[in-house]
Design an enzyme around this catalytic site. Structure first.
Site, PDB file in Angstrom:
ATOM      1  N   ASP A 115     -41.852 -40.585  -6.272  1.00 21.50           N
ATOM      2  CA  ASP A 115     -40.651 -40.021  -6.420  1.00 21.50           C
ATOM      3  C   ASP A 115     -41.943 -38.590  -7.158  1.00 21.50           C
ATOM      4  OD1 ASP A 115     -39.008 -41.310  -6.130  1.00 21.50           O
ATOM      5  OD2 ASP A 115     -39.283 -41.662  -8.816  1.00 21.50           O
TER       6      ASP A 115
HETATM    7  N1  URA Z   1     -40.182 -46.215  -8.937  1.00 20.30           N
HETATM    8  C1  URA Z   1     -39.851 -45.566  -8.947  1.00 20.30           C
HETATM    9  O1  URA Z   1     -38.324 -45.407  -9.715  1.00 20.30           O
HETATM   10  N2  URA Z   1     -40.410 -44.739  -8.432  1.00 20.30           N
HETATM   11  C2  URA Z   1     -40.917 -44.110  -7.791  1.00 20.30           C
HETATM   12  O2  URA Z   1     -42.048 -43.170  -7.273  1.00 20.30           O
HETATM   13  C3  URA Z   1     -41.856 -45.591  -7.541  1.00 20.30           C
HETATM   14  C4  URA Z   1     -41.113 -46.444  -7.557  1.00 20.30           C
END
Ligand code: URA
Length: 260
Positions: A115
């Site tokens: 993310d």
């Molecule tokens: N889980 C999440 O919530 N975000 C990420 O970027 C990777 C795994």
């Protein structure tokens, strides 16, 4: 269609799009663009159908007049900072991971994604088989995260994470969870999951009644981010690539129960 399938089984036929992307020249989407744009010639004839069957051993394939040769495989480990998108381009002009890798001499694609507000280990490669092994949940590649929760978490909340959580898109597999420390109003956890669904860790923590304040991916299988500086990248060694393939054996594609 059956005849095509029979032929494909009898000889090592593959779709043109697949052969181009497997050669490490670009993603399948990019390959489709080239084919549609009339840039790809097979045995002297321009082919505009990405699903055209070719025999990579026998057919002469050229892109922009140059014979197709496989690009050297490249495997990059990037320490992605927060605020960088795991995409090539952003319509809003925000920075992407490609701003950090620059030109490494070949096309690279991120293996899965992190993310915008997650930092940590991101693998990038032009090896589509390698990427599939790590990103496809059937192979259960373990991905390890450090996280800071917005609250203190009880043993009961942590046990729920360990057992697996019912999310809107179905139950998660059990997670390995280690309480690292409680500090003031926050619990710090190390959590290893084997799927990698959209915002999975954040949604799991939401589901037990807290929130993720900070999330860093520290490892994929045996590969750790180590002392790489944030925003920097390095190539994986051959031994690391091999170790990943050994640690993450190809799983069965038949399974439908995500917990297995
Ligand atoms: N889980 C999440 O919530 N975000 C990420 O970027 C990777 C795994």
């Amino acid at each position: 269609m059956r005849e095509k399938q029979r032929l494909a089984e009898a000889r090592p036929l593959k779709t043109l799009e697949r052969v181009l992307s497997k050669a490490g020249l670009g993603s399948r989407t990019v390959a489709r663009g080239w084919i549609g744009g009339g840039r790809v010639v097979v045995n002297g004839k321009t082919i505009r159908n990405p699903d055209h069957w070719v025999d990579p051993q026998r057919d002469r394939i050229a892109v922009d007049g140059k014979a197709l040769r496989s690009a050297a495989k490249a495997y990059v480990l990037l320490y992605k900072p927060k605020g960088y998108l795991t995409t090539r381009r952003d319509p809003e002009g925000r920075p992407t991971v490609y701003d950090l890798t620059g030109d490494v001499g070949t096309w690279l694609s991120p293996v899965g994604r992190l993310d915008l507000d997650t930092s940590g280990l991101l693998l990038m490669t032009n090896d589509t088989d390698f990427a599939e092994r790590i990103a496809n949940p059937v192979h259960k590649a373990p991905k390890t995260y450090l996280l800071k929760a917005a609250t203190l978490l009880s043993d009961e909340q942590i046990d729920r994470l360990r057992r697996g959580i019912e999310l809107s898109d179905g139950p998660t597999r059990p997670a390995e969870v280690k309480r690292l420390r409680d500090s003031g109003k926050h619990t710090f956890l190390e959590m290893t999951i084997t799927e990698g669904r959209n915002r999975q860790v954040r949604r799991m923590i939401d589901a037990v009644g807290s929130k993720v304040l900070k999330l860093v991916r520290t490892a994929i299988g045996p590969i750790r981010i180590g002392d790489l500086q944030i925003g920097k990248w390095r190539r994986l060694t051959e031994a690391e690539v091999r170790a990943l393939m050994v640690a993450i054996p190809a799983g069965s594609r038949q399974r439908s129960d995500p917990r297995r």
